[in-house]
Design an enzyme around this catalytic site. Structure first.
Site, mmCIF file in Angstrom:
data_model
loop_
_atom_site.group_PDB
_atom_site.id
_atom_site.type_symbol
_atom_site.label_atom_id
_atom_site.label_comp_id
_atom_site.label_asym_id
_atom_site.label_seq_id
_atom_site.Cartn_x
_atom_site.Cartn_y
_atom_site.Cartn_z
ATOM 1 C CE LYS A 1 8.398 107.612 -28.599
ATOM 2 N NZ LYS A 1 9.827 108.022 -28.683
ATOM 3 C CD GLU B 1 11.834 124.978 -28.310
ATOM 4 O OE1 GLU B 1 12.431 125.068 -29.414
ATOM 5 O OE2 GLU B 1 12.309 124.426 -27.310
ATOM 6 C CB CYS C 1 15.908 125.077 -30.747
ATOM 7 S SG CYS C 1 15.383 123.382 -30.894
ATOM 8 C CD GLU D 1 17.006 124.024 -35.727
ATOM 9 O OE1 GLU D 1 16.363 123.012 -36.053
ATOM 10 O OE2 GLU D 1 17.004 124.470 -34.582
#
Ligand code: SIN
Length: 485
Positions: free
Chosen positions: A181, A257, A291, A389
């Site tokens: 997906k 992850e 990331c 982040e």
């Protein structure tokens, strides 16, 4: 709008059991070019029913796929790799159009994604078992490795090719089949990859791609359907936690992850020019939407001013614009929401005493989600910018005084994906390698990602590893055979 050498790479239907199909309800969703705001495609908006169909197809295909010899699976992966590289330019054009990154980076991402396919084509032949010394002479202990079964993969928009390739390739190498997906922002790269897999001869049902906007419903089916034996997800820690809960019902295996908050530590004994070059590569890759991007720069006080001057100088060479234009080095962010989030973090840091030392002046006439590369000095060590982040082209510099301070600041976060440090001192390198609480550490380098290395985090950055010879472990079950003679 886009001129492909191979027009059939432009796919807008879902790919289920080897068939390109529309949503049952004929629903579609719009994919936007983040550099212009233009709608570039209408893609099949599938839901639970089609996802279930894809899972059933993957389950039916899995036994035959696992029965193939490792050499046969390897050969098919190798053919897929060759096709991906052959169509690198077209795939890069599609990637830039839907994701925004500059073409040079998009070409790099296609090669990076393909390198996982190549790597796991080779690893397919190296899934070894074990023979272990038994407790008695009439026994033999064997360990064999078997494919986990049907895998569900949920992939993000920041690396639409590479994140998919690094899940599909090890899964297929191990004998698993997959239902992927892709993010609704960037489905076109995933569909083009699936098309090439089909061309390479990978059988129907082995790779399925469900495209859709109802991520919650599709995600629920992928995690709750008992035919799915494993989930591999790349995305935020918040969504990862939710998926863990959903997978708990039938104790599915999971690779995650998740988010990072990488510290980038520069010591006064470092080669400062190399540190600045590493900072640029780490911070501004994909406009900071990575990331493993440097999220917080900790700079030894004696070189703090010089480092910020040198970084400013390098930042002046960044050219923000449409990734499809030749000179662009920084593309747009993915959405308006992303811009607002970055701006809110910057505003908050400034309210706490940070100041803008440099900000690119945007000279862009077109609509699009552009954010100017920004250098912030005197950022409070506990501001939101250092805890979340950023996912944008903002470099936040914070001075430190001692090695232990730097380590303490670096580890002061719930996540632990990547860290970077620049120093020439071997003893310091050993200390940092031992004490930094992350799954990956770049030492005198700002770029750490490659197919040969185990990519993954600790703490709330996730479980498992992708790439390297460890990467296959996430897709096999260990079975121990106790033989008595
Ligand atoms: C990511 O941002 O999740 C992946 C980046 C990489 O593979 O380097």
């Amino acid at each position: 709008m886009i001129n492909l050498m191979e027009p059939s790479l432009w796919r807008t239907q879902a790919f289920i059991n080897g068939v390109w199909c529309n949503a049952r309800a004929q629903k579609t969703f719009a994919v936007e070019n983040p550099a212009t705001g233009e709608i570039i495609a209408q893609v099949a908006d599938v839901g639970v029913a089609e996802t279930r169909e894809a899972i059933t197809a993957a389950a039916q295909a899995q036994l035959d796929w696992a029965q193939k010899t490792a050499a046969e699976r390897s050969q098919l992966l190798r053919s897929w790799f060759n096709l991906v590289m052959h169509h690198q330019e077209d795939l890069a054009q599609i990637l830039t159009l839907e994701q925004g990154k500059p073409l040079a980076e998009a070409r790099g991402e296609i090669a990076y994604g393909a390198s996982y396919i190549e790597w796991f084509a080779e690893e397919a032949k190296r899934i070894y078992g074990d023979v272990i010394a038994p407790p008695s002479a009439d026994q033999r202990i064997l360990v064999i490795k078997q494919p986990v079964g049907v895998v569900a993969a949920i992939t993000p928009w920041n690396f639409p090719c590479a994140m998919l390739a690094r899940k599909i390739a090890p899964a297929l190498a191990a004998g698993c089949t997959i239902v992927a997906k892709p993010a609704a922002e960037t489905p076109l790269s995933a569909l083009a990859l699936a098309f090439l897999a089909q061309q390479a001869g990978i059988p129907a049902g082995v790779i399925n791609v469900v495209t859709g906007t109802d991520s919650a419903a599709i995600g629920a089916e992928l995690t709750e359907n008992t035919l799915v034996r494993k989930l591999s997800f790349t995305g935020s820690t918040a969504v990862g936690k939710q998926l863990i809960q959903q997978c708990a019902a039938d104790v599915k295996r999971i690779t995650l992850e998740l988010g990072g908050n990488a510290p980038f530590i520069v010591f006064d004994d470092a080669d400062l020019d190399a540190a600045v070059a590493g900072a640029m590569a780490s911070k501004f890759r994909n406009a900071g939407q990575t990331c493993v991007c440097a999220n917080r720069f900790y700079v030894h006080r004696p070189v703090y001013a010089l480092f910020s001057e040198k970084l400013t100088l390098m930042m002046q060479s960044l050219l923000v614009g449409n990734g499809a234009e030749a000179n662009t080095t920084i593309g747009p962010l993915i959405s308006l929401k992303a811009i607002k989030k970055v701006q809110a973090l910057v505003d908050d840091a400034i309210a706490q005493g940070a100041r803008i030392a440099y900000q690119t002046k945007l000279e862009i006439t077109q609509q699009g989600y552009f954010y100017p590369p920004t250098l912030l000095l005197d950022v409070a060590a506990d501001s939101a910018l250092t805890q979340q982040e950023i996912f944008g082209p903002v470099a936040a510099l914070i001075p430190f005084d001692t090695e232990e301070d730097a380590i303490q600041l670096a580890n002061n976060t719930e996540v632990g994906l990547a860290a970077y440090c620049y120093t020439r001192d071997a003893k310091r390198i050993k200390n940092l390698s031992d004490k930094l609480e992350t799954g990956m550490v770049g030492i005198n380098t700002g770029l750490i990602s490659n197919a040969m290395a185990p990519f993954g985090g600790i703490k709330q950055s996730g479980w498992g590893r992708e790439g390297s010879h460890y990467g296959i472990d996430d897709y096999v079950n260990i079975k121990y055979l106790c033989e008595r003679f």
